[in-house]
Design an enzyme around this catalytic site. Structure first.
Site, PDB file in Angstrom:
ATOM      1  N   LYS A 126     -78.371 -15.390 -83.946  1.00  0.00           N
ATOM      2  CA  LYS A 126     -78.616 -15.791 -82.554  1.00  0.00           C
ATOM      3  C   LYS A 126     -77.361 -16.456 -82.038  1.00  0.00           C
ATOM      4  CE  LYS A 126     -82.070 -15.627 -79.679  1.00  0.00           C
ATOM      5  NZ  LYS A 126     -83.273 -14.757 -79.676  1.00  0.00           N
ATOM      6  N   ASP A 166     -81.043 -12.590 -74.247  1.00  0.00           N
ATOM      7  CA  ASP A 166     -82.158 -13.521 -74.417  1.00  0.00           C
ATOM      8  C   ASP A 166     -82.253 -14.230 -73.062  1.00  0.00           C
ATOM      9  OD1 ASP A 166     -83.911 -14.744 -76.802  1.00  0.00           O
ATOM     10  OD2 ASP A 166     -83.289 -16.432 -75.582  1.00  0.00           O
TER      11      ASP A 166
HETATM   12  O1  2IT Z   1     -85.672 -13.029 -79.375  1.00  0.00           O
HETATM   13  C1  2IT Z   1     -85.351 -11.834 -79.489  1.00  0.00           C
HETATM   14  O2  2IT Z   1     -85.872 -11.098 -80.335  1.00  0.00           O
HETATM   15  C2  2IT Z   1     -84.323 -11.310 -78.603  1.00  0.00           C
HETATM   16  N1  2IT Z   1     -83.804 -12.061 -77.793  1.00  0.00           N
HETATM   17  C3  2IT Z   1     -83.896  -9.872 -78.680  1.00  0.00           C
HETATM   18  C4  2IT Z   1     -82.891  -9.663 -79.759  1.00  0.00           C
HETATM   19  C5  2IT Z   1     -82.306  -8.289 -79.808  1.00  0.00           C
HETATM   20  O3  2IT Z   1     -81.388  -8.099 -80.624  1.00  0.00           O
HETATM   21  O4  2IT Z   1     -82.703  -7.394 -79.055  1.00  0.00           O
END
Ligand code: 2IT
Length: 449
Positions: A126, A166
């Site tokens: 993240k 996100d």
């Molecule tokens: O919380 C999540 O799963 C996302 N923000 C999407 C992450 C992604 O790699 O599509």
């Protein structure tokens, strides 16, 4: 509690007291693992759990950008590469004023188990920044994204780490980030980031995927109880991309979302956010950068409740889809009293641990956890990675069919994992165990480091 499990949790509490959200998510996931740890003494011998709560690495970097008036601003950027045992790190970037290292660690830890649940080869990561996109011009957003990527690009890559969006990072931001990566490296490099616009290699259905996936998961829960989704009233919190996808799919299936919320309060639309005009307006509200849900009430003449959350409204299903810790004990009590029978988490960790336990203890409420419910988003990101690397473009129908199948499998696996350990129909523990088991298997196989 199992002594080893308890000692690891105590250690995290002591070392990460300044990161309360991270402590919260570790406690939530690990509290489901009691029977698993008891059956696998080799985990303690290899001290697997201590390694699981320490990110493999985290980058923290400076991001400078120029506002339209010529003034300079500085923010902090992050990328936490939590666990790469089952695939390249994968997870979104969040641009929000609340972002700090603890937020990144909690989201990346959750992401690790969520990604494992999808059954696809993606590790957990993240990133983001404490940059606040509210009220920023398009040019300011572009300059911020370019500056952010100038620091991030050296740490990511299609086999290394594949970011996505996100909160505060949608298709526009992802495409600016991708453009800057391509500019810096001089290669297209298999897409490298997911959630791109379609012309740049984005996948069909990715914008809708988290919301659609949540509704597909919900259908499994309803079928288990012998119910149908048609005719159901749903309370959503939030009005972003995810809520938009829920509204769209719910409307297609004859259900209706009757509440939306923002930082300013909530709206109640008894007719539901069901027409094409209303659903499209959610995208306009988000694109305006105002971050106000009152605009919906003003436009469609429905009630707006300033400073309040929507949980006292009588509905069949609650889907908190705004952000973490939206539902505390006070809201959980409202939900228990409102007559809602399904509490379907959508945002990452939308419920405090105390409130989650309370809701799970209500005999009339079925609870489903966000790491399973919202996994359709990242799963469709993995489908975007597959299309980019295969140099193929799938149709919306093909992507949607895969997403639907993946959500059904996630549900099924969660049910089976809980049953296997004698926990009965427990979707929360089942998701934690199934996700954990896959990461644990890979880490045990790869040796200790
Ligand atoms: O919380 C999540 O799963 C996302 N923000 C999407 C992450 C992604 O790699 O599509």
């Amino acid at each position: 509690m199992n002594a080893y499990l308890a000692s690891v949790i105590e250690n995290v509490k002591a070392r990460s007291a300044h990161e309360p959200e991270f402590v919260q998510t570790v406690e939530e996931v690990f509290s489901s693992l009691e029977p698993v740890i008891a059956q696998h003494p080799e985990y303690e011998q290899a001290d697997l759990l201590s390694r699981m709560v320490e990110p493999e690495r985290t980058f923290i970097f400076r991001v400078c950008w120029m506002a339209d008036d010529g003034s300079w601003h500085t923010n902090t950027g992050y990328r936490c590469q939590f666990n790469g045992a089952i695939g390249p790190y994968k997870g979104g970037l969040r641009f929000h004023r609340s972002v700090d290292l603890g937020t990144m660690k909690f989201l990346a830890f959750e992401q690790t188990f969520k990604n494992a649940l999808t059954g696809l080869p993606i590790g957990g990561g993240k990133g983001g920044s404490d940059f606040d996109p509210t009220g920023k011009s398009d040019a300011e957003i572009m300059r911020f994204c370019q500056s952010f990527m100038r620091s991030l690009y050296r740490y990511i890559g299609p086999d290394v780490d594949v970011p996505a969006g996100d909160m505060g990072v949608g298709m526009r931001e992802v495409s600016y980030l991708f453009g800057e990566y391509r500019h810096l490296k001089g290669v297209w490099e298999n897409g490298v980031i997911t959630g791109k616009d379609f012309a740049s290699g984005g996948s069909r259905i990715r914008p809708e995927a988290t919301g659609y996936g949540a509704v597909y998961y919900l259908q499994n829960v309803l079928h288990h109880a012998g119910e149908e989704i048609a005719g159901k009233r749903i309370a959503c919190a939030g009005f972003g991309n995810v809520t938009w996808g829920i509204c769209k799919k719910a409307a297609q299936l004859g259900a209706k979302v009757v509440t939306l919320s923002g930082p300013d309060g909530y709206i109640y639309d008894p007719d539901g956010v069901v027409t094409e005009e209303k659903i499209k307006y959610l995208l306009e509200m988000r694109a305006s950068g105002r971050d106000r849900v009152q605009d919906y009430a003003d436009k469609f003449g429905v009630d707006f409740f300033p400073g309040q959350k929507p949980w006292a409204v009588p509905v069949d299903i609650c889907m908190p889809s705004a952000m973490q810790n939206d539902v505390h004990m006070e809201q959980a009590r409202q939900i228990a009293a409102s007559g809602a029978r399904y509490y379907i988490e959508v945002a990452n960790m939308p419920t405090t641990n105390e409130a989650l336990k309370f809701l799970m203890a209500q005999p009339h409420i079925t609870v489903a956890p966000s790491k399973a419910v919202n996994a359709g988003g990242v799963a469709t990101s993995a489908l975007e990675m597959a299309q980019n690397s295969e140099r193929l473009v799938w149709t919306a129908e093909e992507v949607d069919a895969q997403l639907h199948r993946i959500m059904n499998t996630i549900y099924q696996q969660s049910v089976e994992a809980a049953e296997r350990y004698g926990l009965g129909y427990d979707l929360v523990a089942g998701a934690n165990i199934a996700g954990f088991q896959r990461v644990a298997d890979a880490m045990m196989a790869q040796g200790i480091f």
